[in-house]
Design a protein around this motif. Structure first.
Motif, PDB file in Angstrom:
ATOM      1  N   ALA A  44      64.739 119.131  11.122  1.00  0.00           N
ATOM      2  CA  ALA A  44      66.133 118.689  11.223  1.00  0.00           C
ATOM      3  C   ALA A  44      67.099 119.835  10.961  1.00  0.00           C
ATOM      4  N   THR A  45      68.229 119.815  11.657  1.00  0.00           N
ATOM      5  CA  THR A  45      69.346 120.671  11.246  1.00  0.00           C
ATOM      6  C   THR A  45      70.460 119.757  10.768  1.00  0.00           C
ATOM      7  N   THR A  46      71.052 120.117   9.636  1.00  0.00           N
ATOM      8  CA  THR A  46      72.051 119.246   9.016  1.00  0.00           C
ATOM      9  C   THR A  46      73.384 119.957   8.938  1.00  0.00           C
ATOM     10  N   SER A  47      74.402 119.187   8.613  1.00  0.00           N
ATOM     11  CA  SER A  47      75.723 119.762   8.389  1.00  0.00           C
ATOM     12  C   SER A  47      75.866 120.081   6.906  1.00  0.00           C
ATOM     13  N   MET A 112      80.264 122.194  12.746  1.00  0.00           N
ATOM     14  CA  MET A 112      79.458 121.106  12.185  1.00  0.00           C
ATOM     15  C   MET A 112      78.118 121.623  11.670  1.00  0.00           C
ATOM     16  N   ASP A 113      77.478 122.467  12.452  1.00  0.00           N
ATOM     17  CA  ASP A 113      76.113 122.888  12.121  1.00  0.00           C
ATOM     18  C   ASP A 113      76.087 123.948  11.019  1.00  0.00           C
ATOM     19  N   GLY A 114      77.104 124.816  10.996  1.00  0.00           N
ATOM     20  CA  GLY A 114      77.051 125.948  10.068  1.00  0.00           C
ATOM     21  C   GLY A 114      78.063 125.918   8.938  1.00  0.00           C
ATOM     22  N   GLU A 191      67.090 128.911  11.543  1.00  0.00           N
ATOM     23  CA  GLU A 191      66.655 127.514  11.428  1.00  0.00           C
ATOM     24  C   GLU A 191      67.787 126.571  11.022  1.00  0.00           C
ATOM     25  N   GLY A 192      68.795 127.097  10.310  1.00  0.00           N
ATOM     26  CA  GLY A 192      69.873 126.217   9.844  1.00  0.00           C
ATOM     27  C   GLY A 192      70.977 126.005  10.862  1.00  0.00           C
ATOM     28  N   THR A 193      71.046 126.853  11.875  1.00  0.00           N
ATOM     29  CA  THR A 193      72.157 126.799  12.837  1.00  0.00           C
ATOM     30  C   THR A 193      71.678 126.983  14.280  1.00  0.00           C
ATOM     31  N   PRO A 194      70.787 126.109  14.747  1.00  0.00           N
ATOM     32  CA  PRO A 194      70.227 126.328  16.086  1.00  0.00           C
ATOM     33  C   PRO A 194      71.065 125.733  17.228  1.00  0.00           C
TER      34      PRO A 194
HETATM   35 MG    MG Z   1      72.731 123.199  10.254  1.00  0.00          MG
END
Ligand code: MG
Ligand code: NAI
Length: 482
Positions: A44-47, A112-114, A191-194
């Protein structure tokens, strides 16, 4: 000035996010198609601000890396190498145009992602990403003019690994020069901001590039390592931590792979007593609080000439009170979310270390959202060379402040660090600027400004900040041979 005289209460101004289309699940972009990972695994990638899960992305294993490199190799031999330079340029130009057209959506997803403020992703990251593609599109058919009397040749397959602080922009810095010089690409975002890299994959598909010319695969460090160690890769470009940079350099030693590393930094931002103080304060704020201090070239060490130190620090504190820390999607936000829990823990541990080292700590009085990862802008006053917070990269909105008396002293202190990526100088005197720029061991020195970027100018470091240049004509060199 009494800080209470400020009242910077703004009503929330959130950017709409309904036009940002994020799929529930993303596969690997290999050979022009989104393909299920052979690993069968997703993560998963989260906000980092709302903590909501945004999407699941595939985790590429060694077999997936093999498939991506193979696609890039076939595309290189079959299409890209044979295409005229002018045609290559057209494809790159097309990518730039589509990024521009879809810039609003890309900016929202980036924030949102980063966690970076929408103002920054909208006004800095995305337009610049388009600019780097435009710029290198122009070079594609002019390489023989860039290197007169030489015959530049492409290398083959480039493996590119990028970090989480400027996700789309770093993808542009890597992909654009590689394509312009005739190489094909396998890129892995952090991995955190794909998500914006996967959006870029959609754009590349839409731009109708020949299949396999650009492959975008997601995963963690192990995926990156498999790319680095792959036998059929000709060139590796990495931006990230110095620790991983060192691992990669060892892994590549003795092979024929070309390597560029863009690693950490601990830039000196130097303010002389003849500097325009108000502009300098703006520059200091921009230098360290921009993008939450998640910037390898952040001006994280402030050097102020002793006789103006009090004035600079007091103005800096006033200015910090006006900074809004909060929702990355709010257009008023100056400082967004720290990119991950790990990064926030790292920053907090340095706040602790600085206090233990006996430094005076100052944080602004702003409110910070109770949910998500946030950090108030912070100063460490009265720091000295031996402090860990001065020597080590914190990668957050934390500024150490040292004073100096003479030019010789500040040059000595500014250079006495394992890093050498960037520096800033604030003075009214041109001769002082020229004197310092020749003596500061840093790849970029900004004078009376900070954190300014342009595709035409090369960027890169000395010492443990890495080697090789990105941007400008110099940025073509790592992707060619003569
Ligand atoms: Mg993220
Ligand atoms: P990192 O260096 O681990 O991650 C950067 C990229 O390298 C990611 O795509 C990651 O998946 C990949 N990677 C990790 N291990 C790898 C390996 N063994 N082989 C190949 N690829 C690998 O950085 P991280 O852990 O996210 O951040 C740690 C610190 O690094 C930060 O606190 C900051 O100080 C620094 N950093 C510096 C950056 C810069 O722009 N110079 C960017 C990001 C972090």
């Amino acid at each position: 000035m009494n800080t209470e005289s400020f009242n910077w209460e703004y009503a929330p101004a959130p950017e709409a996010k309904d036009h940002a289309k994020i799929k529930k699940q993303y596969d690997l972009f290999i050979n022009g198609k989104f393909t299920k990972p052979l690993s069968k695994k997703y993560f998963a990638t989260t906000s980092p601000s709302s903590l909501e899960k945004l999407a699941e992305v595939a985790e590429a294993n060694e077999n997936d890396v093999n498939a991506a490199v193979k696609a890039a190799r076939v595309a290189y031999e079959k299409y890209w190498k044979k295409l005229t330079a002018k045609e290559r340029g057209k494809y790159i130009f097309r990518i730039a145009r589509i990024i521009q057209e879809r810039s609003r959506e890309l900016a929202v997803i980036e924030s949102m992602d980063g966690g970076k403020p929408i103002r920054e992703s909208r006004d800095f990251d995305i337009p610049n990403a388009a600019n780097y593609f435009f710029y290198y599109a122009g070079w594609a058919d002019k390489l023989e003019y860039a290197f007169p009397n030489k015959t530049p040749k492409s290398l083959g397959v480039a493996a590119q690994i990028i970090p989480w602080n400027f996700p789309l922009l770093m993808a542009a810095w890597k992909i654009a020069p590689a394509l312009a010089t005739g190489n094909t690409v396998v890129l892995k975002p952090a991995e955190g901001t794909p998500l914006t890299a996967l959006k870029l994959a959609e754009i590349i598909q839409y731009a109708d590039l020949p299949p396999g010319v650009v492959n975008i695969i997601t995963g963690f460090g192990a995926t990156g390592a498999a790319m680095v160690n792959h036998k059929d890769v000709n060139k590796i470009a990495f931006t990230g931590s110095t620790d991983v940079g060192k691992i990669i350099q060892k892994a590549v030693a003795g092979s024929n792979k070309k390597l560029t590393l863009e690693l950490g930094g601990k830039a000196a931002n130097i303010v002389f007593d003849d500097a325009p103080i108000n502009q300098a304060v703006e520059g200091i704020v921009n230098g360290i609080f921009f993008n939450q201090g998640h910037v390898c070239c952040a001006g994280s060490r402030l050097f102020v000439q002793e006789n103006v130190a009090e004035e600079v620090i007091s103005k800096l504190k006033e200015r910090m009170e006006t900074l809004i820390v909060g929702d990355p999607l709010d257009k008023n936000t100056d400082i967004g979310a720290i990119n991950s829990k790990e990064q926030l823990d790292k920053i907090n541990s340095y706040l602790h270390i600085g206090k233990e080292e006996g430094l005076e700590i100052h944080q602004s009085n702003c409110n910070v959202p109770s949910k998500g990862y946030f950090c108030k802008p912070t100063l460490f006053i009265g720091a000295s060379q031996s402090n860990r917070v001065v020597q080590e990269e914190i990668f957050g909105p934390v500024l150490t402040i040292q004073t100096f008396r003479t030019i010789e002293e500040v040059i000595e202190k500014a250079n006495n660090i394992p890093y050498g990526l960037s520096a800033g100088v604030w003075t009214d005197k041109g001769s002082k600027i020229f004197n310092l720029t020749t003596k500061l061991r840093a790849g970029v020195v900004w004078a009376n400004t900070y954190n300014k970027f342009d595709p035409t100018s090369p960027f890169g470091g000395y010492k443990e900040s890495g080697f090789g240049r990105e941007g400008g004509l110099h940025g073509l060199l790592p992707y060619i041979t003569f």
